[in-house]
Write a protein that holds these residues in place. Sequence first.
Motif, PDB file in Angstrom:
ATOM      1  N   THR A  15     -14.164  38.406  40.311  1.00  0.00           N
ATOM      2  CA  THR A  15     -13.365  37.802  39.237  1.00  0.00           C
ATOM      3  C   THR A  15     -13.338  38.710  38.012  1.00  0.00           C
ATOM      4  OG1 THR A  15     -13.935  35.590  40.029  1.00  0.00           O
ATOM      5  CG2 THR A  15     -13.130  35.764  37.771  1.00  0.00           C
ATOM      6  N   LEU A  16     -14.489  39.277  37.667  1.00  0.00           N
ATOM      7  CA  LEU A  16     -14.516  40.224  36.535  1.00  0.00           C
ATOM      8  C   LEU A  16     -13.613  41.423  36.794  1.00  0.00           C
ATOM      9  CD1 LEU A  16     -18.291  40.336  35.508  1.00  0.00           C
ATOM     10  CD2 LEU A  16     -16.402  39.277  34.268  1.00  0.00           C
ATOM     11  N   TYR A  17     -13.687  41.942  38.023  1.00  0.00           N
ATOM     12  CA  TYR A  17     -12.855  43.089  38.383  1.00  0.00           C
ATOM     13  C   TYR A  17     -11.371  42.717  38.305  1.00  0.00           C
ATOM     14  CZ  TYR A  17     -10.746  46.773  41.178  1.00  0.00           C
ATOM     15  OH  TYR A  17      -9.949  47.796  41.618  1.00  0.00           O
ATOM     16  N   ALA A  18     -11.018  41.588  38.876  1.00  0.00           N
ATOM     17  CA  ALA A  18      -9.613  41.143  38.855  1.00  0.00           C
ATOM     18  C   ALA A  18      -9.138  40.919  37.418  1.00  0.00           C
ATOM     19  CB  ALA A  18      -9.451  39.869  39.676  1.00  0.00           C
ATOM     20  N   ALA A  19     -10.002  40.338  36.590  1.00  0.00           N
ATOM     21  CA  ALA A  19      -9.625  40.096  35.192  1.00  0.00           C
ATOM     22  C   ALA A  19      -9.373  41.416  34.470  1.00  0.00           C
ATOM     23  CB  ALA A  19     -10.718  39.302  34.489  1.00  0.00           C
ATOM     24  N   SER A  20     -10.196  42.418  34.754  1.00  0.00           N
ATOM     25  CA  SER A  20      -9.985  43.713  34.094  1.00  0.00           C
ATOM     26  C   SER A  20      -8.673  44.348  34.550  1.00  0.00           C
ATOM     27  CB  SER A  20     -11.171  44.648  34.325  1.00  0.00           C
ATOM     28  OG  SER A  20     -11.310  44.966  35.688  1.00  0.00           O
ATOM     29  N   ILE A  29      -5.785  46.279  27.698  1.00  0.00           N
ATOM     30  CA  ILE A  29      -6.746  47.377  27.645  1.00  0.00           C
ATOM     31  C   ILE A  29      -6.085  48.630  28.212  1.00  0.00           C
ATOM     32  CG2 ILE A  29      -8.785  45.876  27.793  1.00  0.00           C
ATOM     33  CD1 ILE A  29      -9.050  46.623  30.747  1.00  0.00           C
ATOM     34  N   ASP A  30      -6.553  49.787  27.737  1.00  0.00           N
ATOM     35  CA  ASP A  30      -5.982  51.046  28.219  1.00  0.00           C
ATOM     36  C   ASP A  30      -6.774  51.574  29.418  1.00  0.00           C
ATOM     37  OD1 ASP A  30      -8.316  52.111  27.184  1.00  0.00           O
ATOM     38  OD2 ASP A  30      -7.335  53.164  25.525  1.00  0.00           O
ATOM     39  N   THR A  31      -6.368  52.728  29.913  1.00  0.00           N
ATOM     40  CA  THR A  31      -6.972  53.315  31.107  1.00  0.00           C
ATOM     41  C   THR A  31      -8.471  53.581  30.913  1.00  0.00           C
ATOM     42  OG1 THR A  31      -4.870  54.361  31.651  1.00  0.00           O
ATOM     43  CG2 THR A  31      -6.819  55.224  32.754  1.00  0.00           C
ATOM     44  N   ASN A  32      -8.843  54.113  29.764  1.00  0.00           N
ATOM     45  CA  ASN A  32     -10.259  54.389  29.508  1.00  0.00           C
ATOM     46  C   ASN A  32     -11.079  53.099  29.503  1.00  0.00           C
ATOM     47  OD1 ASN A  32      -9.888  57.141  29.345  1.00  0.00           O
ATOM     48  ND2 ASN A  32      -9.538  57.115  27.119  1.00  0.00           N
ATOM     49  N   ALA A  33     -10.566  52.075  28.910  1.00  0.00           N
ATOM     50  CA  ALA A  33     -11.268  50.789  28.872  1.00  0.00           C
ATOM     51  C   ALA A  33     -11.370  50.211  30.289  1.00  0.00           C
ATOM     52  CB  ALA A  33     -10.559  49.815  27.940  1.00  0.00           C
ATOM     53  N   LEU A  34     -10.302  50.362  31.075  1.00  0.00           N
ATOM     54  CA  LEU A  34     -10.332  49.873  32.454  1.00  0.00           C
ATOM     55  C   LEU A  34     -11.407  50.600  33.253  1.00  0.00           C
ATOM     56  CD1 LEU A  34      -9.187  48.211  34.822  1.00  0.00           C
ATOM     57  CD2 LEU A  34      -7.630  50.137  35.249  1.00  0.00           C
ATOM     58  N   ILE A  39     -16.586  50.493  35.894  1.00  0.00           N
ATOM     59  CA  ILE A  39     -17.901  51.120  36.081  1.00  0.00           C
ATOM     60  C   ILE A  39     -19.011  50.158  35.642  1.00  0.00           C
ATOM     61  CG2 ILE A  39     -19.411  52.983  35.245  1.00  0.00           C
ATOM     62  CD1 ILE A  39     -16.885  54.798  35.303  1.00  0.00           C
ATOM     63  N   SER A  40     -18.799  49.469  34.536  1.00  0.00           N
ATOM     64  CA  SER A  40     -19.798  48.500  34.069  1.00  0.00           C
ATOM     65  C   SER A  40     -19.984  47.364  35.063  1.00  0.00           C
ATOM     66  CB  SER A  40     -19.392  47.925  32.708  1.00  0.00           C
ATOM     67  OG  SER A  40     -19.383  48.934  31.732  1.00  0.00           O
ATOM     68  N   ILE A  41     -18.880  46.859  35.601  1.00  0.00           N
ATOM     69  CA  ILE A  41     -18.950  45.781  36.590  1.00  0.00           C
ATOM     70  C   ILE A  41     -19.687  46.264  37.840  1.00  0.00           C
ATOM     71  CG2 ILE A  41     -17.584  44.321  38.147  1.00  0.00           C
ATOM     72  CD1 ILE A  41     -15.459  44.217  35.855  1.00  0.00           C
ATOM     73  N   ALA A  42     -19.354  47.476  38.285  1.00  0.00           N
ATOM     74  CA  ALA A  42     -20.033  48.027  39.469  1.00  0.00           C
ATOM     75  C   ALA A  42     -21.525  48.209  39.200  1.00  0.00           C
ATOM     76  CB  ALA A  42     -19.403  49.364  39.864  1.00  0.00           C
ATOM     77  N   THR A  43     -21.881  48.676  38.014  1.00  0.00           N
ATOM     78  CA  THR A  43     -23.291  48.851  37.657  1.00  0.00           C
ATOM     79  C   THR A  43     -24.015  47.514  37.667  1.00  0.00           C
ATOM     80  OG1 THR A  43     -22.745  50.788  36.308  1.00  0.00           O
ATOM     81  CG2 THR A  43     -24.859  49.693  35.864  1.00  0.00           C
ATOM     82  N   LEU A  44     -23.410  46.504  37.081  1.00  0.00           N
ATOM     83  CA  LEU A  44     -24.009  45.169  37.072  1.00  0.00           C
ATOM     84  C   LEU A  44     -24.144  44.612  38.493  1.00  0.00           C
ATOM     85  CD1 LEU A  44     -22.224  43.589  33.976  1.00  0.00           C
ATOM     86  CD2 LEU A  44     -24.641  44.227  34.165  1.00  0.00           C
ATOM     87  N   TYR A  45     -23.119  44.821  39.298  1.00  0.00           N
ATOM     88  CA  TYR A  45     -23.160  44.329  40.678  1.00  0.00           C
ATOM     89  C   TYR A  45     -24.297  44.988  41.456  1.00  0.00           C
ATOM     90  CZ  TYR A  45     -22.062  43.639  45.555  1.00  0.00           C
ATOM     91  OH  TYR A  45     -22.157  43.335  46.894  1.00  0.00           O
TER      92      TYR A  45
END
Length: 165
Positions: A15-20, A29-34, A39-45
């Motif tokens: 859901t976090l990934y889809a929301a981003s 959000i721009d490409t850098n923020a995406l 990367i943050s979501i993957a790290t948390l996962y």
Amino acid sequence: MQNIIKKGYILFFGTLYAASIVLYSISIIDTNALIGTVISIATLYFGALKLRIENDILFKELFLSFNKRYDSDMNDLFNRLKQDQSRPLEPSERNVVINYFNLCAEEYLWKTKGRIPKDVWCAWRAGIIENLSIAQVKQAFMDETSSEAGKTSYYGLYKEVIKYL
């Protein structure tokens, strides 16, 4: 891996990934923020996955340790006592029974800390109750827990099992 799905980790992180992706597609959000978000979501996962694996390793170590301590000598003693519940415990047998109570208390302590799964604890508790149905074992337990200090010394195990006796 099945536990991760059961716990909803994949749904949460998906859901976090889809929301981003949605936020990126509607230009919030721009490409850098995406990229940073993904990367943050993957790290948390993967952090959550690593924690789950470490918890499983700890449980396995506890499980093996407890089963090793509940050795054949302890099991053989309980089987002999079931056959003749009228004979008193020898001093060495009483020590084995007290060691068993300490083992049970340690299992219960780890259960209260959330390190022992509920289904495993239910099986162990059933075994404890079964062994406490042996007259000599029950009497030793009642002797050990006859004072408030005795009840407390088993980390709450007394309150957990007394309702079944």
